[in-house]
Design an enzyme around this catalytic site. Sequence first.
Site, PDB file in Angstrom:
ATOM      1  N   LYS A  22       0.832  -1.206   0.000  1.00 30.32           N
ATOM      2  CA  LYS A  22       0.000   0.000   0.000  1.00 30.32           C
ATOM      3  C   LYS A  22       0.871   1.262   0.000  1.00 30.32           C
ATOM      4  CE  LYS A  22      -1.726   1.526   4.136  1.00 30.32           C
ATOM      5  NZ  LYS A  22      -1.376   2.928   4.373  1.00 30.32           N
ATOM      6  N   ASN A  23       1.877   1.272   0.875  1.00 30.50           N
ATOM      7  CA  ASN A  23       2.657   2.503   1.039  1.00 30.50           C
ATOM      8  C   ASN A  23       3.594   2.776  -0.141  1.00 30.50           C
ATOM      9  OD1 ASN A  23       1.353   2.868   3.411  1.00 30.50           O
ATOM     10  ND2 ASN A  23       3.127   2.484   4.738  1.00 30.50           N
ATOM     11  N   ARG A  92      -4.981  10.559   4.522  1.00 28.73           N
ATOM     12  CA  ARG A  92      -3.800  11.412   4.628  1.00 28.73           C
ATOM     13  C   ARG A  92      -2.922  11.321   3.379  1.00 28.73           C
ATOM     14  NH1 ARG A  92      -0.243  14.057   7.976  1.00 28.73           N
ATOM     15  NH2 ARG A  92       1.893  13.766   7.303  1.00 28.73           N
ATOM     16  N   CYS A 116      -4.786  12.472  13.186  1.00 24.15           N
ATOM     17  CA  CYS A 116      -5.433  11.169  13.080  1.00 24.15           C
ATOM     18  C   CYS A 116      -5.178  10.397  14.349  1.00 24.15           C
ATOM     19  CB  CYS A 116      -4.955  10.409  11.858  1.00 24.15           C
ATOM     20  SG  CYS A 116      -3.367   9.695  12.104  1.00 24.15           S
ATOM     21  N   ARG A 121       0.745  14.330  13.074  1.00 27.85           N
ATOM     22  CA  ARG A 121       1.080  14.153  11.650  1.00 27.85           C
ATOM     23  C   ARG A 121       1.054  15.471  10.884  1.00 27.85           C
ATOM     24  NH1 ARG A 121      -1.048   8.378   9.568  1.00 27.85           N
ATOM     25  NH2 ARG A 121       0.906   8.452   8.454  1.00 27.85           N
ATOM     26  N   ILE A 123       2.543  18.539   8.298  1.00 25.82           N
ATOM     27  CA  ILE A 123       3.058  18.485   6.913  1.00 25.82           C
ATOM     28  C   ILE A 123       4.060  19.618   6.664  1.00 25.82           C
ATOM     29  CG2 ILE A 123       1.105  17.253   5.879  1.00 25.82           C
ATOM     30  CD1 ILE A 123       0.135  20.024   4.835  1.00 25.82           C
ATOM     31  N   ASP A 124       4.608  20.184   7.752  1.00 24.64           N
ATOM     32  CA  ASP A 124       5.529  21.308   7.596  1.00 24.64           C
ATOM     33  C   ASP A 124       6.756  20.956   6.750  1.00 24.64           C
ATOM     34  OD1 ASP A 124       6.047  19.611   9.813  1.00 24.64           O
ATOM     35  OD2 ASP A 124       7.473  21.048  10.622  1.00 24.64           O
ATOM     36  N   ASP A 305       5.014   0.747  12.162  1.00 24.84           N
ATOM     37  CA  ASP A 305       3.824   0.061  11.637  1.00 24.84           C
ATOM     38  C   ASP A 305       3.722  -1.402  12.093  1.00 24.84           C
ATOM     39  OD1 ASP A 305       2.965   2.339  10.421  1.00 24.84           O
ATOM     40  OD2 ASP A 305       3.435   1.725   8.369  1.00 24.84           O
ATOM     41  N   VAL A 327       8.289   7.378  16.741  1.00 24.18           N
ATOM     42  CA  VAL A 327       7.879   8.003  15.476  1.00 24.18           C
ATOM     43  C   VAL A 327       6.570   8.773  15.627  1.00 24.18           C
ATOM     44  CG1 VAL A 327       7.381   7.623  13.024  1.00 24.18           C
ATOM     45  CG2 VAL A 327       9.088   6.211  14.178  1.00 24.18           C
ATOM     46  N   ARG A 397      -8.228  -0.639   5.319  1.00 29.08           N
ATOM     47  CA  ARG A 397      -7.383   0.355   4.652  1.00 29.08           C
ATOM     48  C   ARG A 397      -6.055  -0.265   4.202  1.00 29.08           C
ATOM     49  NH1 ARG A 397      -5.678   4.320   8.301  1.00 29.08           N
ATOM     50  NH2 ARG A 397      -4.413   4.741   6.494  1.00 29.08           N
TER      51      ARG A 397
HETATM   52  C1  UD1 Z   1       4.492   6.858   6.282  1.00 26.15           C
HETATM   53  C2  UD1 Z   1       3.644   5.620   6.126  1.00 26.15           C
HETATM   54  C3  UD1 Z   1       3.121   5.151   7.477  1.00 26.15           C
HETATM   55  C4  UD1 Z   1       4.281   4.969   8.457  1.00 26.15           C
HETATM   56  C5  UD1 Z   1       5.143   6.215   8.500  1.00 26.15           C
HETATM   57  C6  UD1 Z   1       6.398   6.038   9.334  1.00 26.15           C
HETATM   58  C7  UD1 Z   1       2.700   5.909   3.924  1.00 26.15           C
HETATM   59  C8  UD1 Z   1       1.474   6.098   3.103  1.00 26.15           C
HETATM   60  N1  UD1 Z   1       2.546   5.915   5.261  1.00 26.15           N
HETATM   61  O1  UD1 Z   1       3.639   7.874   6.814  1.00 26.15           O
HETATM   62  O2  UD1 Z   1       2.450   3.910   7.297  1.00 26.15           O
HETATM   63  O3  UD1 Z   1       3.764   4.732   9.748  1.00 26.15           O
HETATM   64  O4  UD1 Z   1       5.568   6.582   7.169  1.00 26.15           O
HETATM   65  O5  UD1 Z   1       7.142   4.960   8.884  1.00 26.15           O
HETATM   66  O6  UD1 Z   1       3.782   5.702   3.412  1.00 26.15           O
HETATM   67  N2  UD1 Z   1       6.367  14.778  10.455  1.00 26.15           N
HETATM   68  C9  UD1 Z   1       6.445  16.129  10.727  1.00 26.15           C
HETATM   69  N3  UD1 Z   1       6.316  16.999   9.673  1.00 26.15           N
HETATM   70  C10 UD1 Z   1       6.099  16.571   8.393  1.00 26.15           C
HETATM   71  C11 UD1 Z   1       6.025  15.185   8.136  1.00 26.15           C
HETATM   72  C12 UD1 Z   1       6.165  14.300   9.188  1.00 26.15           C
HETATM   73  O7  UD1 Z   1       6.641  16.545  11.872  1.00 26.15           O
HETATM   74  O8  UD1 Z   1       5.981  17.403   7.486  1.00 26.15           O
HETATM   75  C13 UD1 Z   1       6.478  13.805  11.583  1.00 26.15           C
HETATM   76  C14 UD1 Z   1       5.146  13.051  11.783  1.00 26.15           C
HETATM   77  O9  UD1 Z   1       4.252  13.798  12.593  1.00 26.15           O
HETATM   78  C15 UD1 Z   1       5.610  11.775  12.445  1.00 26.15           C
HETATM   79  C16 UD1 Z   1       6.990  11.537  11.797  1.00 26.15           C
HETATM   80  O10 UD1 Z   1       7.382  12.779  11.237  1.00 26.15           O
HETATM   81  O11 UD1 Z   1       5.766  11.967  13.831  1.00 26.15           O
HETATM   82  C17 UD1 Z   1       6.987  10.455  10.717  1.00 26.15           C
HETATM   83  O12 UD1 Z   1       6.119  10.826   9.693  1.00 26.15           O
HETATM   84  P1  UD1 Z   1       6.361  10.394   8.179  1.00 26.15           P
HETATM   85  O13 UD1 Z   1       7.647   9.645   8.042  1.00 26.15           O
HETATM   86  O14 UD1 Z   1       6.159  11.601   7.337  1.00 26.15           O
HETATM   87  O15 UD1 Z   1       5.164   9.389   7.949  1.00 26.15           O
HETATM   88  P2  UD1 Z   1       4.097   9.404   6.793  1.00 26.15           P
HETATM   89  O16 UD1 Z   1       4.761   9.678   5.494  1.00 26.15           O
HETATM   90  O17 UD1 Z   1       2.927  10.194   7.194  1.00 26.15           O
END
Ligand code: UD1
Length: 427
Positions: A22-23, A92, A116, A121, A123-124, A305, A327, A397
């Site tokens: 999926k990812n 997301r 969530c 989570r 997106i900065d 995960d 994480v 999902r």
């Molecule tokens: C992806 C995976 C998810 C997995 C995660 C960590 C997909 C679709 N999902 O999620 O299954 O659990 O990686 O391995 O691939 N963060 C920030 N700012 C940002 C982005 C992230 O602070 O702009 C923080 C998040 O809040 C979190 C950490 O970084 O605490 C990890 O997030 P990230 O690696 O971005 O995970 P996802 O891409 O959302």
Amino acid sequence: MDKLVIEGGKPLSGSIRIHGAKNAALPIMAASLLADGEVTLHNVPHLLDIEVMLYILERLGCTCRHEQGTVTIDTSSIRSYDVPEDLMKQMRSSIFLMGPLLAKFGQVSVYQPGGCAIGERKIDLHLRGLEALGASIEELDQQIICRGRKLVGTDIHLDFPSVGATENIMMAAVTAEGTTTIFNAAREPEIQDLQHFLNAMGARIIGAGTDTITINGVEKLKPCSYEIIPDRIVAGTVMIAAAATRGNVTLTHCNPAHLTSLIHVLKRTGVQITVCNDIMTVSCMSRPKSVDRIVTSPYPSFPTDLQSQIMVLLSLADGFSVMKETVFEGRFKHVDELNVMGADISVDLNAAFIRGVPRLYGATVEATDLRAGAALVIAGLAAQGKTVVEQVHHIDRGYDRIEKLFQSLGASVERQSPVSKQLDFAN
Ligand code: UD1
């Protein structure tokens, strides 16, 4: 809402083919927008998140099909770069559309995907990466408008190796002018898969799988046909379920190299694992041993995960284990449910302290998120008596009909749908 009814206590046995990741599939489906024409993707799982992504692509104007694991996305009639708010809130991963739409149209409008069940989570890092490439970001309440007619390659240092931010920046930078280098990039196998896919469409990217990724901009991309990698989290879930039920299961079409941290932990608990190319056999004949400390962190460390699933095995282990989650900040929602089933787990901030018990007992529990739900299914399979797992849509999902998956390994698991839904299917 669907429920799973599980009669536990049967060791899993048999062989199972692992479906596509999926990812990996979600960002690759978004990246298909970068080409003009029809992209074909093989080994795409039948999951709720995949259907939502296909629906969003269709709302943007693409023509999509998903039949027997093959997805086609024809981008020739795409007409919109506005991702509707209702769809952004549903999943997301819709955030993955930012990079490709910005690269294609010079503009994209999305909405905050929101928090969530597993944490804030943010997106900065995504936004800062796109800004570094020359895009301007305007935030109007929940809407985010990102403009950048001409993106220019640059050096980008991520504060944290975010999977999603790394992927979004790669997709935006692919047609930027010059060279982009991402430092402290995430190293997950799904990022390598995205690199391979983009390169198959004509991109020039190296370094995915390491912490430095270099993207040399190209003029345009062409459609291609591509096969998605196996899902390491589904494989890991099956491996842990095999161990927790003291079973003997063979996984085929998996990639053991993507699962080294889990294999290492399972071996420490005494589980036997044999590997031969893309086939793995997992067996557990006696009570597993505890593991003093497991820490989740970005790949290649232990994956967040699989944290909730391995906690089920540790709940049944002989001894005391500690699990630290680094994480996501809110990822222990399964603990209360496992305790209802007889586990002995306490939580202090981001650490869970697990005192192994000889057995778990069936109960009615609720899946609060995707992986927590998978953990409760494993607990139900291992427990004595009947378990009912509610809110199964979370599990759908990320697992293609989890009840069929475990039925094929001899488990007694049935899905119960509300009467209204059964009638819907009948029509
Ligand atoms: C992806 C995976 C998810 C997995 C995660 C960590 C997909 C679709 N999902 O999620 O299954 O659990 O990686 O391995 O691939 N963060 C920030 N700012 C940002 C982005 C992230 O602070 O702009 C923080 C998040 O809040 C979190 C950490 O970084 O605490 C990890 O997030 P990230 O690696 O971005 O995970 P996802 O891409 O959302």
